[in-house]
Design an enzyme around this catalytic site. Sequence first.
Site, mmCIF file in Angstrom:
data_model
loop_
_atom_site.group_PDB
_atom_site.id
_atom_site.type_symbol
_atom_site.label_atom_id
_atom_site.label_comp_id
_atom_site.label_asym_id
_atom_site.label_seq_id
_atom_site.Cartn_x
_atom_site.Cartn_y
_atom_site.Cartn_z
ATOM 1 N N TYR A 96 0.839 -1.201 0.000
ATOM 2 C CA TYR A 96 0.000 0.000 0.000
ATOM 3 C C TYR A 96 0.872 1.249 0.000
ATOM 4 O O TYR A 96 2.012 1.222 0.459
ATOM 5 C CB TYR A 96 -0.948 0.030 1.205
ATOM 6 C CG TYR A 96 -0.293 0.185 2.560
ATOM 7 C CD1 TYR A 96 -0.058 1.451 3.096
ATOM 8 C CD2 TYR A 96 0.070 -0.927 3.323
ATOM 9 C CE1 TYR A 96 0.533 1.604 4.343
ATOM 10 C CE2 TYR A 96 0.655 -0.786 4.564
ATOM 11 C CZ TYR A 96 0.886 0.474 5.076
ATOM 12 O OH TYR A 96 1.473 0.623 6.312
ATOM 13 N N CYS A 97 0.306 2.325 -0.539
ATOM 14 C CA CYS A 97 0.902 3.654 -0.433
ATOM 15 C C CYS A 97 -0.098 4.526 0.321
ATOM 16 O O CYS A 97 -0.905 4.005 1.080
ATOM 17 C CB CYS A 97 1.265 4.223 -1.796
ATOM 18 S SG CYS A 97 -0.156 4.557 -2.885
ATOM 19 N N PHE A 98 -0.071 5.826 0.120
ATOM 20 C CA PHE A 98 -0.950 6.677 0.915
ATOM 21 C C PHE A 98 -2.408 6.567 0.482
ATOM 22 O O PHE A 98 -3.304 6.378 1.302
ATOM 23 C CB PHE A 98 -0.493 8.138 0.849
ATOM 24 C CG PHE A 98 -1.313 9.041 1.726
ATOM 25 C CD1 PHE A 98 -1.294 8.885 3.103
ATOM 26 C CD2 PHE A 98 -2.113 10.037 1.189
ATOM 27 C CE1 PHE A 98 -2.062 9.695 3.924
ATOM 28 C CE2 PHE A 98 -2.885 10.858 1.994
ATOM 29 C CZ PHE A 98 -2.852 10.689 3.369
#
Length: 366
Positions: A96-98
């Site tokens: 995941y990223c932001f």
Amino acid sequence: MSNTIAASEYGRLLLEKRPLIDVRAPIEFNKGAFPESVNLPLMNDRERQLVGTCYKQEGQQAAITLGHQLVSGDIKQSRIDAWCEQVHQHNHSYLYCFRGGLRSQLSQQWLQHAGIDIPYIYGGYKALRSFLISTIEQAESNHHFLILSGSTGSGKTEFIHQRKETIDLEGLANHRGSSFGKQITSQPSQINFENNLGVALLKYQQVKPSSKLLLEDESFLIGRTAIPQPFFKAMQQAPVVLLEEAFNARVDRLHGEYVSNMHQQYCTLLGEVEGFNAFAAYLVDSISKIRKRLGGKQHDELQGLIQQALKQQQNQHNLDGHYAWISQLLSKYYDPMYLYQLDKKLTKVIFKGNATEVHQWLNEQI
């Protein structure tokens, strides 16, 4: 849609303790992340800052181009290698990223080119955190809160650990709650405390849906960690059970917690000499935190008793001198403060007794 984890799967992945690869920059990760996550960033802090500045000044495409320039060649390969190694060790990983946007998609694509296909979390960190915050805010509607109160040293945390229908807020905050509650390891960030509380609630709901939830009576702040406002408000409105304990037993318990255990932990970590110095500083700092509430005269008396106890401990290797200041701290500060607070919530008290009696009552209720 590409290989993603939908919002409907958030609860499952957290309950399964799914290994998570957080590709955000370290500065983002250090502010808050999720249990079971490891930070293997697509861009480091400097690269992220440069790309962000470029985005503001020149737009998205220029920022994307700069990002590819900064993370290319050996740098790019080292990032991919780190992800591959993590997946090989934990082959059920998600990433995941932001926001579940470009960084997640690009990281997934690079992994696919390396022969590894893992999903990324749709909505990213922001959406998953919102899910946990919602879990906290809805806790009162899913459970009937019950608060375990009692004077300082009555063994509330010890009692909590003996029950199954509980969540240990002080454990999540890594702090015992009082001015002497500091642990030798640091407290989590506020965000990580909230994330861990949300996960703890998910686990509890899975085991005991729609049941009572026993929580230790806490102030809004546990050390420097704040209980989320909706959750704290629900705690303040909940019925109260009082755990009663004899004065001498409370003194003995606090001597074990504040003195014996803390001294041993500091010495184990730092060695005998530095450990003693750190332990002494912990006691002095702790009493200083409540100087204003104690008043100057009472603070100075307690500080003097602490110094006498430390001198006796150092010269005679005897911890008995600490009983004096603990007894005075209880009788002149903690007990009057507890009685004052108790007076404001007497109408909420539904049972009181010693540990055995409270256990028996709870077993009949829950």
